[in-house]
Design an enzyme around this catalytic site. Structure first.
Site, PDB file in Angstrom:
ATOM      1  N   ALA A 125       0.867  -1.180   0.000  1.00  0.00           N
ATOM      2  CA  ALA A 125       0.000   0.000   0.000  1.00  0.00           C
ATOM      3  C   ALA A 125       0.899   1.223   0.000  1.00  0.00           C
ATOM      4  O   ALA A 125       2.053   1.162   0.438  1.00  0.00           O
ATOM      5  CB  ALA A 125      -0.899  -0.023   1.228  1.00  0.00           C
ATOM      6  N   GLU A 176      -0.455  -9.367  -0.413  1.00  0.00           N
ATOM      7  CA  GLU A 176      -1.851  -9.687  -0.072  1.00  0.00           C
ATOM      8  C   GLU A 176      -2.737  -9.685  -1.323  1.00  0.00           C
ATOM      9  O   GLU A 176      -3.617 -10.536  -1.474  1.00  0.00           O
ATOM     10  CB  GLU A 176      -2.371  -8.676   0.962  1.00  0.00           C
ATOM     11  CG  GLU A 176      -1.683  -8.860   2.319  1.00  0.00           C
ATOM     12  CD  GLU A 176      -1.972  -7.726   3.282  1.00  0.00           C
ATOM     13  OE1 GLU A 176      -1.791  -6.550   2.891  1.00  0.00           O
ATOM     14  OE2 GLU A 176      -2.364  -8.005   4.420  1.00  0.00           O
ATOM     15  N   GLY A 179       0.758  -5.032   1.049  1.00  0.00           N
ATOM     16  CA  GLY A 179      -0.488  -5.125   0.287  1.00  0.00           C
ATOM     17  C   GLY A 179      -0.294  -5.761  -1.078  1.00  0.00           C
ATOM     18  O   GLY A 179      -1.234  -6.325  -1.641  1.00  0.00           O
ATOM     19  N   GLU A 200       5.216  -5.121   6.960  1.00  0.00           N
ATOM     20  CA  GLU A 200       4.506  -4.062   7.688  1.00  0.00           C
ATOM     21  C   GLU A 200       5.055  -3.838   9.091  1.00  0.00           C
ATOM     22  O   GLU A 200       5.065  -2.718   9.598  1.00  0.00           O
ATOM     23  CB  GLU A 200       3.005  -4.400   7.788  1.00  0.00           C
ATOM     24  CG  GLU A 200       2.252  -4.298   6.472  1.00  0.00           C
ATOM     25  CD  GLU A 200       2.230  -5.579   5.655  1.00  0.00           C
ATOM     26  OE1 GLU A 200       3.096  -6.461   5.871  1.00  0.00           O
ATOM     27  OE2 GLU A 200       1.351  -5.704   4.786  1.00  0.00           O
TER      28      GLU A 200
HETATM   29  N1  DAK Z   1       4.637   3.217  -0.734  1.00  0.00           N
HETATM   30  C1  DAK Z   1       5.030   4.359  -1.322  1.00  0.00           C
HETATM   31  N2  DAK Z   1       6.140   4.485  -2.056  1.00  0.00           N
HETATM   32  C2  DAK Z   1       6.920   3.395  -2.212  1.00  0.00           C
HETATM   33  C3  DAK Z   1       6.582   2.151  -1.614  1.00  0.00           C
HETATM   34  C4  DAK Z   1       5.368   2.083  -0.855  1.00  0.00           C
HETATM   35  N3  DAK Z   1       4.924   0.930  -0.304  1.00  0.00           N
HETATM   36  N4  DAK Z   1       7.537   1.252  -1.935  1.00  0.00           N
HETATM   37  C5  DAK Z   1       8.430   1.901  -2.703  1.00  0.00           C
HETATM   38  N5  DAK Z   1       8.070   3.192  -2.868  1.00  0.00           N
HETATM   39  C6  DAK Z   1       8.774   4.231  -3.615  1.00  0.00           C
HETATM   40  C7  DAK Z   1      10.001   4.705  -2.868  1.00  0.00           C
HETATM   41  O1  DAK Z   1       9.646   5.656  -1.894  1.00  0.00           O
HETATM   42  C8  DAK Z   1      10.833   5.286  -3.992  1.00  0.00           C
HETATM   43  O2  DAK Z   1      10.295   6.557  -4.322  1.00  0.00           O
HETATM   44  P1  DAK Z   1      11.301   7.800  -4.641  1.00  0.00           P
HETATM   45  O3  DAK Z   1      12.143   7.963  -3.434  1.00  0.00           O
HETATM   46  O4  DAK Z   1      12.088   7.347  -5.851  1.00  0.00           O
HETATM   47  O5  DAK Z   1      10.366   8.929  -4.917  1.00  0.00           O
HETATM   48  C9  DAK Z   1      10.521   4.355  -5.151  1.00  0.00           C
HETATM   49  O6  DAK Z   1       9.300   3.689  -4.822  1.00  0.00           O
HETATM   50  C10 DAK Z   1      11.587   3.290  -5.365  1.00  0.00           C
HETATM   51  O7  DAK Z   1      11.806   2.640  -4.113  1.00  0.00           O
HETATM   52  P2  DAK Z   1      13.243   2.490  -3.451  1.00  0.00           P
HETATM   53  O8  DAK Z   1      14.128   3.630  -3.841  1.00  0.00           O
HETATM   54  O9  DAK Z   1      13.021   2.269  -1.994  1.00  0.00           O
HETATM   55  O10 DAK Z   1      13.764   1.177  -4.165  1.00  0.00           O
HETATM   56  P3  DAK Z   1      14.753   0.068  -3.589  1.00  0.00           P
HETATM   57  O11 DAK Z   1      15.039  -0.840  -4.721  1.00  0.00           O
HETATM   58  O12 DAK Z   1      15.893   0.692  -2.844  1.00  0.00           O
HETATM   59  O13 DAK Z   1      13.882  -0.724  -2.484  1.00  0.00           O
HETATM   60  C11 DAK Z   1      11.893  -1.875  -1.657  1.00  0.00           C
HETATM   61  C12 DAK Z   1      12.764  -1.470  -2.895  1.00  0.00           C
HETATM   62  C13 DAK Z   1      10.627  -2.509  -2.201  1.00  0.00           C
HETATM   63  C14 DAK Z   1      12.654  -2.876  -0.821  1.00  0.00           C
HETATM   64  C15 DAK Z   1      11.596  -0.592  -0.813  1.00  0.00           C
HETATM   65  O14 DAK Z   1      11.049   0.405  -1.685  1.00  0.00           O
HETATM   66  C16 DAK Z   1      10.619  -0.842   0.293  1.00  0.00           C
HETATM   67  O15 DAK Z   1      10.972  -1.379   1.344  1.00  0.00           O
HETATM   68  N6  DAK Z   1       9.350  -0.403   0.107  1.00  0.00           N
HETATM   69  C17 DAK Z   1       8.339  -0.434   1.144  1.00  0.00           C
HETATM   70  C18 DAK Z   1       7.827  -1.851   1.321  1.00  0.00           C
HETATM   71  C19 DAK Z   1       6.773  -1.901   2.410  1.00  0.00           C
HETATM   72  O16 DAK Z   1       7.009  -1.612   3.604  1.00  0.00           O
HETATM   73  N7  DAK Z   1       5.548  -2.320   2.043  1.00  0.00           N
HETATM   74  C20 DAK Z   1       4.470  -2.489   2.951  1.00  0.00           C
HETATM   75  C21 DAK Z   1       3.674  -1.213   3.032  1.00  0.00           C
HETATM   76  S1  DAK Z   1       2.319  -1.334   4.190  1.00  0.00           S
HETATM   77  C22 DAK Z   1      -5.357  -2.743   4.069  1.00  0.00           C
HETATM   78  C23 DAK Z   1      -4.885  -2.996   2.810  1.00  0.00           C
HETATM   79  C24 DAK Z   1      -3.524  -2.987   2.560  1.00  0.00           C
HETATM   80  C25 DAK Z   1      -2.621  -2.680   3.568  1.00  0.00           C
HETATM   81  C26 DAK Z   1      -3.107  -2.427   4.827  1.00  0.00           C
HETATM   82  C27 DAK Z   1      -4.462  -2.451   5.086  1.00  0.00           C
HETATM   83  N8  DAK Z   1      -6.756  -2.752   4.334  1.00  0.00           N
HETATM   84  C28 DAK Z   1      -7.683  -3.298   3.338  1.00  0.00           C
HETATM   85  C29 DAK Z   1      -7.296  -2.337   5.604  1.00  0.00           C
HETATM   86  C30 DAK Z   1      -1.223  -2.696   3.221  1.00  0.00           C
HETATM   87  C31 DAK Z   1      -0.232  -2.123   3.908  1.00  0.00           C
HETATM   88  C32 DAK Z   1       1.111  -2.119   3.325  1.00  0.00           C
HETATM   89  O17 DAK Z   1       1.332  -2.643   2.266  1.00  0.00           O
END
Ligand code: DAK
Length: 262
Positions: A69, A116, A113, A136
């Site tokens: 997400a 998921e 997400g 998360e």
């Molecule tokens: N959100 C926003 N931007 C994101 C992102 C994300 N999840 N993942 C990556 N980006 C963006 C980065 O900020 C970066 O943007 P700029 O800085 O270039 O503007 C760009 O994508 C490239 O990412 P990186 O520079 O970080 O690239 P790397 O290769 O170094 O790293 C990575 C890739 C995938 C390991 C890293 O980006 C990362 O750790 N991303 C976050 C992963 C994460 O924590 N995902 C979980 C998010 S929480 C629900 C439904 C869904 C959810 C909850 C509730 N309901 C129905 C109630 C879901 C929650 C989640 O998913």
């Protein structure tokens, strides 16, 4: 409808084609924001309602299926806001209303997400580059779109706990060993291979395809005895279809079946 965050096209030929939805926010690794989820839901429902479509594929990019997400969209939300707005519940479960088969074609990151969403599809075909995770916990939350429920059903308690409590990623080989993905293919052939699988499904009889999907889903939602009763009734119902006669006649005549989807 014109889409800003996804690409929508049809592939294949014949009476039933494949509906292909490609998540398309490359700059954010396909992070799933509200607008994207609205568009994805609309595209899925449109394909589901389209008589020319027999199977649906959801794909991402080479680098990411979806990295979760959109964190920037939820970082400052307050408890009151997430409760009152039914935070992202609204458009995250449209996928579950789709009756036709939905295959996830996963290359690169499928995190949070994104993982998921892939698990909400009927099955996952992964590129050898795929990486799955529920990270998360590392940003102070827990999976919220089924990760704590679908992951244990897919990979068992121990590995699910490991993934959810540490936030680590698993690669495609581990995901296949654990049963999260059905097959792995070389990254440069992912779409081609998934479309070939979808094409095969398109050629089968739609009544039995819809029935089979519904029956397998029952396996996750009730006791075994009730699932068995449901399956038996569904099985009997298929003897009211022309496709059952055609499939069996074709087998006995040693020819290819010509399913009419009725
Ligand atoms: N959100 C926003 N931007 C994101 C992102 C994300 N999840 N993942 C990556 N980006 C963006 C980065 O900020 C970066 O943007 P700029 O800085 O270039 O503007 C760009 O994508 C490239 O990412 P990186 O520079 O970080 O690239 P790397 O290769 O170094 O790293 C990575 C890739 C995938 C390991 C890293 O980006 C990362 O750790 N991303 C976050 C992963 C994460 O924590 N995902 C979980 C998010 S929480 C629900 C439904 C869904 C959810 C909850 C509730 N309901 C129905 C109630 C879901 C929650 C989640 O998913």
């Amino acid at each position: 409808m014109t889409y800003q965050n996804i690409l929508v096209e049809t592939r294949g030929e014949g009476a039933h084609r494949t509906g292909l939805v490609t998540l398309n926010r490359p700059k954010a690794l396909n992070a799933l924001n509200d607008a994207l989820m609205d568009e994805l839901g609309a595209a899925l429902l449109a394909f589901d309602a389209d008589d020319a479509i027999g199977c649906i594929v959801v794909a991402g990019s080479e680098r990411a299926f979806a990295a979760g997400a959109d964190i920037s969209a939820m970082a400052r939300l307050e408890y009151r806001e997430v409760v009152l707005s039914g935070f992202i519940t609204r458009n995250w479960e449209t996928m579950l209303r789709v009756r036709k088969p939905v295959i996830a074609a996963v290359a690169g990151f499928a995190l949070g997400g994104g993982c998921e969403l892939a698990m909400m599809c009927d099955f996952i075909i992964a590129a050898d580059s795929a990486k799955f995770g529920q990270p998360e916990i590392k940003i102070g939350i827990i999976p919220g779109a089924g990760g704590t429920q679908r992951l244990p059903r897919a990979v068992g308690k121990s590995k699910a706990m490991d993934m959810v409590l540490t936030g680590r990623m698993m690669d495609a080989a581990e995901a296949e060993r654990a049963g999260l993905v059905s097959r792995i293919v070389p990254a440069d052939r992912l779409l081609e291979e998934v479309l070939a699988v979808a094409e095969g499904i398109c050629q089968l009889g739609l009544p039995s395809i819809l029935t089979a999907k519904e029956c397998v889903n029952r396996a996750f939602e009730g006791p075994l005895t009730e699932g068995m009763v449901y399956e038996r009734e569904a099985f009997h119902r298929l003897f009211a279809t022309e496709d059952q006669k055609e499939g069996m006649d074709a087998f006995l005549a040693k020819r290819k079946p010509d399913f009419r989807h009725r």
